[in-house]
Motif scaffolding. Sequence first.
Motif, PDB file in Angstrom:
ATOM      1  N   GLN A  19     -42.074 -45.601 -12.738  1.00 40.71           N
ATOM      2  CA  GLN A  19     -42.169 -46.698 -11.782  1.00 40.71           C
ATOM      3  C   GLN A  19     -43.277 -47.660 -12.164  1.00 40.71           C
ATOM      4  O   GLN A  19     -43.130 -48.887 -12.042  1.00 40.71           O
ATOM      5  CB  GLN A  19     -42.398 -46.155 -10.371  1.00 40.71           C
ATOM      6  N   GLN A  20     -44.387 -47.140 -12.670  1.00 40.92           N
ATOM      7  CA  GLN A  20     -45.481 -48.010 -13.085  1.00 40.92           C
ATOM      8  C   GLN A  20     -45.073 -48.883 -14.264  1.00 40.92           C
ATOM      9  O   GLN A  20     -45.417 -50.072 -14.334  1.00 40.92           O
ATOM     10  CB  GLN A  20     -46.712 -47.172 -13.457  1.00 40.92           C
ATOM     11  N   GLU A  21     -44.296 -48.319 -15.203  1.00 40.16           N
ATOM     12  CA  GLU A  21     -43.809 -49.098 -16.343  1.00 40.16           C
ATOM     13  C   GLU A  21     -42.886 -50.227 -15.869  1.00 40.16           C
ATOM     14  O   GLU A  21     -42.964 -51.363 -16.353  1.00 40.16           O
ATOM     15  CB  GLU A  21     -43.060 -48.185 -17.317  1.00 40.16           C
ATOM     16  N   THR A  54     -44.791 -53.044 -14.221  1.00 38.64           N
ATOM     17  CA  THR A  54     -45.442 -53.938 -15.179  1.00 38.64           C
ATOM     18  C   THR A  54     -44.510 -55.080 -15.566  1.00 38.64           C
ATOM     19  O   THR A  54     -44.925 -56.246 -15.634  1.00 38.64           O
ATOM     20  CB  THR A  54     -45.872 -53.158 -16.433  1.00 38.64           C
ATOM     21  N   ILE A  55     -43.225 -54.757 -15.808  1.00 38.22           N
ATOM     22  CA  ILE A  55     -42.238 -55.795 -16.116  1.00 38.22           C
ATOM     23  C   ILE A  55     -42.038 -56.711 -14.908  1.00 38.22           C
ATOM     24  O   ILE A  55     -41.983 -57.937 -15.030  1.00 38.22           O
ATOM     25  CB  ILE A  55     -40.900 -55.161 -16.540  1.00 38.22           C
ATOM     26  N   LYS A  56     -41.936 -56.113 -13.736  1.00 40.08           N
ATOM     27  CA  LYS A  56     -41.743 -56.885 -12.504  1.00 40.08           C
ATOM     28  C   LYS A  56     -42.886 -57.882 -12.299  1.00 40.08           C
ATOM     29  O   LYS A  56     -42.649 -59.047 -11.943  1.00 40.08           O
ATOM     30  CB  LYS A  56     -41.660 -55.926 -11.305  1.00 40.08           C
ATOM     31  N   ASP A  57     -44.101 -57.444 -12.552  1.00 45.67           N
ATOM     32  CA  ASP A  57     -45.251 -58.336 -12.377  1.00 45.67           C
ATOM     33  C   ASP A  57     -45.188 -59.517 -13.348  1.00 45.67           C
ATOM     34  O   ASP A  57     -45.583 -60.640 -12.998  1.00 45.67           O
ATOM     35  CB  ASP A  57     -46.558 -57.559 -12.586  1.00 45.67           C
ATOM     36  N   LYS A  58     -44.696 -59.278 -14.556  1.00 38.67           N
ATOM     37  CA  LYS A  58     -44.556 -60.367 -15.525  1.00 38.67           C
ATOM     38  C   LYS A  58     -43.492 -61.364 -15.066  1.00 38.67           C
ATOM     39  O   LYS A  58     -43.647 -62.580 -15.244  1.00 38.67           O
ATOM     40  CB  LYS A  58     -44.209 -59.807 -16.900  1.00 38.67           C
ATOM     41  N   LYS A  97     -40.043 -63.033  -4.651  1.00 39.05           N
ATOM     42  CA  LYS A  97     -40.662 -62.146  -5.623  1.00 39.05           C
ATOM     43  C   LYS A  97     -39.598 -61.163  -6.096  1.00 39.05           C
ATOM     44  O   LYS A  97     -38.543 -61.004  -5.460  1.00 39.05           O
ATOM     45  CB  LYS A  97     -41.857 -61.396  -5.015  1.00 39.05           C
ATOM     46  N   TRP A  98     -39.864 -60.509  -7.214  1.00 37.78           N
ATOM     47  CA  TRP A  98     -38.980 -59.484  -7.743  1.00 37.78           C
ATOM     48  C   TRP A  98     -39.405 -58.126  -7.198  1.00 37.78           C
ATOM     49  O   TRP A  98     -40.584 -57.895  -6.900  1.00 37.78           O
ATOM     50  CB  TRP A  98     -39.028 -59.476  -9.267  1.00 37.78           C
ATOM     51  N   LEU A  99     -38.446 -57.237  -7.066  1.00 35.69           N
ATOM     52  CA  LEU A  99     -38.710 -55.889  -6.583  1.00 35.69           C
ATOM     53  C   LEU A  99     -38.150 -54.868  -7.562  1.00 35.69           C
ATOM     54  O   LEU A  99     -37.233 -55.158  -8.341  1.00 35.69           O
ATOM     55  CB  LEU A  99     -38.069 -55.661  -5.209  1.00 35.69           C
ATOM     56  N   SER A 100     -38.693 -53.669  -7.502  1.00 30.61           N
ATOM     57  CA  SER A 100     -38.114 -52.532  -8.217  1.00 30.61           C
ATOM     58  C   SER A 100     -37.952 -51.390  -7.224  1.00 30.61           C
ATOM     59  O   SER A 100     -38.381 -51.495  -6.080  1.00 30.61           O
ATOM     60  CB  SER A 100     -39.022 -52.116  -9.382  1.00 30.61           C
ATOM     61  N   GLY A 101     -37.312 -50.322  -7.663  1.00 35.24           N
ATOM     62  CA  GLY A 101     -36.931 -49.242  -6.753  1.00 35.24           C
ATOM     63  C   GLY A 101     -38.038 -48.742  -5.856  1.00 35.24           C
ATOM     64  O   GLY A 101     -37.932 -48.768  -4.632  1.00 35.24           O
ATOM     65  N   ARG A 139     -34.072 -48.981 -21.712  1.00 33.04           N
ATOM     66  CA  ARG A 139     -35.131 -48.085 -22.180  1.00 33.04           C
ATOM     67  C   ARG A 139     -35.597 -47.117 -21.098  1.00 33.04           C
ATOM     68  O   ARG A 139     -36.190 -46.081 -21.416  1.00 33.04           O
ATOM     69  CB  ARG A 139     -36.316 -48.911 -22.693  1.00 33.04           C
ATOM     70  N   HIS A 140     -35.338 -47.434 -19.850  1.00 31.51           N
ATOM     71  CA  HIS A 140     -35.746 -46.541 -18.770  1.00 31.51           C
ATOM     72  C   HIS A 140     -34.607 -45.637 -18.294  1.00 31.51           C
ATOM     73  O   HIS A 140     -34.828 -44.480 -17.953  1.00 31.51           O
ATOM     74  CB  HIS A 140     -36.279 -47.351 -17.580  1.00 31.51           C
ATOM     75  N   SER A 141     -33.410 -46.168 -18.256  1.00 33.11           N
ATOM     76  CA  SER A 141     -32.297 -45.414 -17.675  1.00 33.11           C
ATOM     77  C   SER A 141     -31.662 -44.463 -18.683  1.00 33.11           C
ATOM     78  O   SER A 141     -31.307 -44.854 -19.795  1.00 33.11           O
ATOM     79  CB  SER A 141     -31.225 -46.371 -17.151  1.00 33.11           C
ATOM     80  N   ARG A 142     -31.494 -43.215 -18.266  1.00 34.65           N
ATOM     81  CA  ARG A 142     -30.801 -42.218 -19.087  1.00 34.65           C
ATOM     82  C   ARG A 142     -29.331 -42.086 -18.692  1.00 34.65           C
ATOM     83  O   ARG A 142     -28.626 -41.207 -19.182  1.00 34.65           O
ATOM     84  CB  ARG A 142     -31.484 -40.856 -18.929  1.00 34.65           C
ATOM     85  N   ILE A 143     -28.879 -42.943 -17.804  1.00 35.13           N
ATOM     86  CA  ILE A 143     -27.480 -42.881 -17.359  1.00 35.13           C
ATOM     87  C   ILE A 143     -26.606 -43.554 -18.415  1.00 35.13           C
ATOM     88  O   ILE A 143     -26.792 -44.731 -18.727  1.00 35.13           O
ATOM     89  CB  ILE A 143     -27.301 -43.585 -16.000  1.00 35.13           C
ATOM     90  N   THR A 144     -25.659 -42.805 -18.950  1.00 41.99           N
ATOM     91  CA  THR A 144     -24.809 -43.329 -20.023  1.00 41.99           C
ATOM     92  C   THR A 144     -23.328 -43.300 -19.663  1.00 41.99           C
ATOM     93  O   THR A 144     -22.508 -43.816 -20.416  1.00 41.99           O
ATOM     94  CB  THR A 144     -25.007 -42.519 -21.309  1.00 41.99           C
TER      95      THR A 144
END
Length: 405
Positions: free
Chosen positions: A193-195, A198-202, A229-233, A314-319
Amino acid sequence: MFIPSDTLLKKYAQVMVLYALNNGEGIKKGDTVFLVGQECSKPLYLAIAKEIYAAGGNIITHYQPDNTRDQSMARLLLETGSDDQIGFFAKPYWQGIVDAVDHILFIIAEPDIHAFEGLPSSKISRMNSARAPYMAMREKKEQAGKLSWTLCLYGTQSMANEAGLSLEDYWEQIIEACYLRDDNPVQKWKQVQQEIETIKDKLDALPIEKLFIKGESVDLTIKIGDNRKWLSGGGKNIPSFEIFTSPDWRGTEGFIRFNQPLYYSGKRIAGVSLKFKNGVVVESSATENEDALKEMIAQENADKVGEFSLTDKRHSRITKFMATTLFDENMGGDYGNTHIALGNAYKDTYPGDMMKVSEEEWAAMGYNSCPKVHTDIISTDNRTVIALLKNGTEKVIYKDGEFMI
């Protein structure tokens, strides 16, 4: 029948209780959780209940009989009920639930993914629309910072069949996506979530006027709008890797085709194509259950965009396709995914105090209001997203499934 081990279920439950609820912070002693699930999800339901009690929390249960074609309270209502019965809403009961709880945890588990097969879309929509006041109650308390919610998935044979997977392979996607083999999946989620933050803040730091989404299956313009603003989970939904915002619906132009099916009112809708003009869907089609798509879009303001989202592979392992929005909207694979939601906007994408904004002001800012509908539609096709900045320059922010900022 495959059932995850007690160890995996315990880790899954800990992720939900100690991370997902309370917006990524976990519950506090004395908190009350409204725990919702069907009979088929019993192993995870009980595991979550144990973790809530261990953390000092309280539970209000909403444990339902399995919803199947031959034994379903909802299907019985739709087949035999009058319009008034189908549209019935027990306002005092649901207001009491919302008033009493601090968190809502919903386990998605479909014992029969085609439980509503053969029923008119109009009746299903009427039943779903009856819950709009409940969603409004929740939204009001959430805006006040007094309610959190989260979703998770319990795999069933019916869902695995729909996805074209064995039940064990279906669960393998859940286990990998939720980091349940990590020694400490709660800590892993906080790191991931922190990673993403970081993208969201950019993204928030970029003065974006519009986004141009380009690819073989899409040529779409999205206007972000002021006061966004942008949000993440952040705990809402497990798993969640997406970064999203609620754009100004009035600036949506162009077309997009979606290569992933969606499920609405118990029906699978596939091959969806949408064309927008002046922010409104002017053309829509589907290769499967087009009537259900058009029934949804015909509801007030469901023909406008309430969310735009991107997932970094790069974050999601769902394939794999999982036949449920919770996972499909977070797919990684080769190109990540793009999805939009038709219907209600997420007002928590507003950077100020939501409680001080009037309905007229929400409308003036282009936040779509559609309490009855918020339906995600997903594409995993490759696409490039270009941001038009307010100074007139352009910047590629997403390409080949990865954020470029």
